[in-house]
Design an enzyme around this catalytic site. Structure first.
Site, PDB file in Angstrom:
ATOM      1  N   ASP A 440      -0.314  -5.194   2.851  1.00 30.63           N
ATOM      2  CA  ASP A 440       0.337  -5.392   1.550  1.00 30.63           C
ATOM      3  C   ASP A 440      -0.577  -6.223   0.650  1.00 30.63           C
ATOM      4  O   ASP A 440      -1.516  -6.878   1.118  1.00 30.63           O
ATOM      5  CB  ASP A 440       1.676  -6.103   1.760  1.00 30.63           C
ATOM      6  N   GLU A 443      -4.562  -4.800  -3.381  1.00 38.23           N
ATOM      7  CA  GLU A 443      -5.287  -4.157  -4.490  1.00 38.23           C
ATOM      8  C   GLU A 443      -6.618  -4.856  -4.814  1.00 38.23           C
ATOM      9  O   GLU A 443      -7.511  -4.129  -5.289  1.00 38.23           O
ATOM     10  CB  GLU A 443      -4.393  -4.122  -5.740  1.00 38.23           C
ATOM     11  N   ASP A 519       6.686  -1.154  -4.534  1.00 37.56           N
ATOM     12  CA  ASP A 519       7.951  -1.684  -5.044  1.00 37.56           C
ATOM     13  C   ASP A 519       8.597  -0.733  -6.041  1.00 37.56           C
ATOM     14  O   ASP A 519       8.713  -1.027  -7.247  1.00 37.56           O
ATOM     15  CB  ASP A 519       7.719  -3.055  -5.695  1.00 37.56           C
TER      16      ASP A 519
END
Length: 782
Positions: A440, A443, A519
């Site tokens: 998670d 990026e 999300d």
């Protein structure tokens, strides 16, 4: 960072972290102001005219007055070309060094001073000014790339470039990674920069966590996949064409790609969709094979809080007869949100808990974030400092950001030494009893300003020894983290297939695992976006993905939750997950009616597990996604190309989820052939549209006539066979798997046919025809 970013930061992470995030954002901008070269005067350039050509393996090099073009047809049928003499490698997308040239492809003169490369499946025509046409062997143009343009700094440095292309007027665009709008990509601009959208997203939000310069273009004349192999920030502008209604004045579809830097090189592959994805997988690597348990139902929540709560949730599933295969622990199980740690107060005996769950057939999955708390004394920080693992800015200082643990530093996963160090850290996770891993925030993310990169664009990266800055490393950061985790797990637990999925990635990420929606917003638009993401990613070569069922944040209505749950039961990654603020998301929290229908969806998923296992092995062998658009076998059918609310699960099932509130019937577009409603066994003939019931208890699912599916029966594996149409035959594949390990299972082929007034199923192989060893149940005879 503007006012909206600040308000959003405060809402998501709190005022304290938001204040630190503002300081981090300004620090990042100061670093970039000092570390990036100033863009001054630029010199524009085009290729010029052809001057000469030199044949080479698989094609050759065409020399222009201001550039040169290298073209190579590979043995797998893919075509490479690169301007300014660029070679296929090195590349983060390719598996290994890439395919060998096809010795049968020849470079020969073409008309008007141009050249062409002729191969078995494709002809590439290059004009004397540098336009490149991709044609079928029959000469039909699938794509025309206009001569490129470059803008290069007069004082040197990375240059920008633009590439424009034309496709057929009837063509439709798909792909570009994870896009909430789609799966068909309408007219608009799409950014190629992996980004945390800063909260829940819905259709129209762009970019998202996982972008790829991969286009799949479907037209009457044929299908082709186009991959621009550069990792820099860029923008794709798409415009669908328009036919002239027989007048001959068609307007071609257009694609314009603008990149901030990197090589101008690309790969193109043509053919039916199945062949295109097979070629793409042979180029970028076979998809990782998940363990069989990862194809079951998985439950997560940000905020389980304690071992007692995990046990309570698991007991709730067991008491209500609900299948459960994995439980995911989010960052709240860490000690102070520090990666590779455990909060001993709330999870004092985590290995004991993991062992108890495993005895019940339930695995534990751990979240893993890349950010490392910058605190001397923290074992991960100290270990990373010792091997010089963390990204530095242009002045040589480690770059810091603000994430859940506070001030943090970031490993440079583009360095082999750092990947090896990081991969070894998963030993602690395995000792805690975790069987799978969920990457998670990679990026990567920092709480400075959502939509901006965590790391300064001037930050330095190893890039496998080539050196460079974050402008070229950003989009592959998540990909390289996935590689580090996957390779570390292969070494630490060589007898088990790693289970890993990642929020961010790039082309070729399927080699290491899958992904999920991130999300996604709670709401009916978010439900629709979930399907778009899975379909689009599958067409980019990532077959294993799925959404957060119910949406990540917010409170879904019982109807919305159930419809999302029913869709999730037919997607590769079937995971319920929600944020701390969204409250409990277990099926029994939505009332007895939802619980009953959710149980039915879970039991159907469990019944279909042998089919999902077969699809996972086929994905690894062929690159074909589990979830496919309805035009997969008939891309020439324009009505199917525009159908976005229905999908194929393998070749045998068609699933029509309910995507609107209050709907108890829906229109379903069927491909050619005979289809059976799997609940009523009513028969329908395609192609065409049918109106079917979609009560709250189920979503419409259809089986293709003649399909032979492996399913779980009362006594083990069964072959569920749907009667072929009169005078026709059918069939299916079965690939059995022990559930883990690296043994290559046999592919079993079954054929269904009418014989003597009955439907007979036989197994057919190299040794001839034999009776199936599994029970056969024939449906659709009524």
């Amino acid at each position: 960072m503007d006012g909206r970013d600040l308000v959003r930061s405060v809402r998501v992470i709190g005022s304290g972290r938001a204040a630190r995030g503002v300081r981090a954002a300004w620090r990042r901008r100061r670093i970039d102001a000092a570390g990036l070269p100033r863009r001054g005067a630029e010199r524009a350039r085009v290729p010029g005219q052809v001057e000469s050509a030199e044949p080479g393996p698989g094609g050759g090099v065409i020399q222009f007055s201001r550039s040169e073009l290298r073209i190579m047809v590979a043995v797998n049928g893919a075509v490479f070309w690169g301007w300014d003499g660029t070679a296929p490698g090195p590349s983060y997308a390719l598996a290994g060094s890439g395919p060998e040239p096809d010795p049968r492809a020849v470079l020969e003169p073409d008309k008007d001073g141009g050249w062409r490369v002729v191969a078995e499946r494709v002809t590439v025509v290059v004009s004397r000014h540098g336009a490149v046409e991709v044609c079928t062997p029959g000469g039909v143009v699938l794509r025309r790339e206009l001569p490129p343009r470059w803008w290069e700094p007069v004082e040197g440095g990375a240059g920008r470039w633009m590439q424009r292309a034309e496709v057929a007027a009837d063509a439709r665009f798909f792909g570009l990674g994870g896009r909430a709008s789609g799966p068909r990509l309408r007219d608009g601009s799409y950014r190629l920069w992996n980004t945390d959208p800063g909260g829940s997203f819905a259709p129209g939000d762009d970019p998202l966590y996982l972008t790829m310069p991969v286009q799949l273009v479907v037209a009457d004349a044929g299908t082709h996949l186009m991959f621009y192999d550069t990792t820099w920030d860029g923008t794709v502008v798409l415009r669908e064409g328009e036919e002239g209604a027989g007048s001959g004045h068609d307007r071609a579809g257009r694609c314009e790609l603008r990149m901030d830097g990197g090589p101008l090189r690309c790969w193109v592959m043509v053919g039916p969709p199945a062949r295109v994805l097979l070629t793409w997988a042979s180029l970028t690597g076979a998809p990782a094979l998940p363990p069989a348990w990862a194809l079951g139902h998985q439950h997560a929540r940000w905020g389980f809080g304690s071992e007692q709560e995990v046990r309570r949730i698991v007991a709730g599933y067991q008491e209500r007869g609900l299948p459960l295969d994995a439980v995911h622990l989010d960052i709240d199980h860490y000690d102070g949100h520090r990666v590779f740690t455990v909060d001993r107060e709330r999870f004092p005996k985590l290995p004991v808990l993991a062992e108890e769950l495993r005895r019940d057939g339930i695995r534990l999955v751990s979240v893993v974030d890349p950010a490392v708390k910058a605190a001397p004394g923290d074992p991960v920080y100290d270990g990373g400092t010792a091997v010089d693992a963390f990204v530095r800015d242009a002045s040589g200082r480690p770059v810091r950001g603000v994430v859940w643990a506070g001030e943090s530093v970031y490993p440079d996963f583009t360095h082999p030494r750092v990947r090896q160090w990081w991969g070894g850290l998963y030993e602690e996770r395995l000792e805690q009893g975790f069987a799978g891993f969920w990457h998670d925030m990679n990026e990567p993310v920092s709480f400075n300003a959502f939509g901006e990169p965590t790391l300064p664009r001037s930050a330095r990266h190893a890039l496998e020894g080539r050196g460079g800055d974050h402008r070229s490393a950003h989009n592959v950061y998540g990909l390289c983290m996935a590689r580090a985790g996957y390779e570390g797990l292969r070494e630490l637990a060589p007898q088990e297939r790693p289970f890993l999925f990642t929020r961010s990635g790039w082309a070729g990420m399927q080699r290491y695992g899958g992904t999920w929606s991130g999300d996604v917003a709670t709401g009916w638009p978010g439900l629709r976006a979930s399907l778009s993401l899975v379909l689009g990613l599958g067409l980019c070569g990532v077959p294993y993905s799925g959404p957060d069922v119910g949406g990540f944040d917010g409170s879904p209505s019982p109807e919305l939750y159930l419809r999302w749950f029913q869709l999730g039961a037919y997607l590769p990654l079937f995971r319920t997950h929600a944020s701390l603020r969204a409250g409990r998301r277990e099926p029994w929290e939505f009332g007895s009616e939802v619980l009953e229908h959710a149980r039915a969806a879970l039991l159907e998923r469990r019944r279909l597990l042998p089919y999902f296992v077969t699809l996972s092995h086929l994905a690894r062998r062929t690159g074909a996604p589990y979830v496919r658009p309805v035009w997969w076998s008939a891309p020439e059918d324009r009505a199917l190309r525009d159908c976005e609310d229905t999908f194929l699960l393998g070749d045998s099932l068609l699933v029509a989820p309910v995507l609107e509130a209050g709907a108890d019937r829906r229109v379903v577009r069927l491909p050619r052939g005979r289809w059976y409603d799997t609940t009523t066994e009513r028969v329908y003939e395609g192609p065409g549209q049918v109106l079917v019931d979609a009560p709250l208890s189920r979503i419409p699912v259809f089986a293709r006539a003649g399909a032979v599916l492996p399913v779980r029966g009362d006594a083990g594996l069964e072959l569920e066979t749907w009667a072929p149409a009169p005078g026709r035959t059918g069939g299916g594949l079965v690939i059995r798997d022990a559930g883990d390990g690296w043994d290559v299972p046999e592919v079993e082929r079954y054929v269904a046919r009418h014989r003597g007034g009955k439907v007979v199923v036989t197994r057919e192989g190299e040794d001839g025809v034999s009776e199936p060893e599994w029970p056969v149940r024939v449906r659709g005879l009524g």
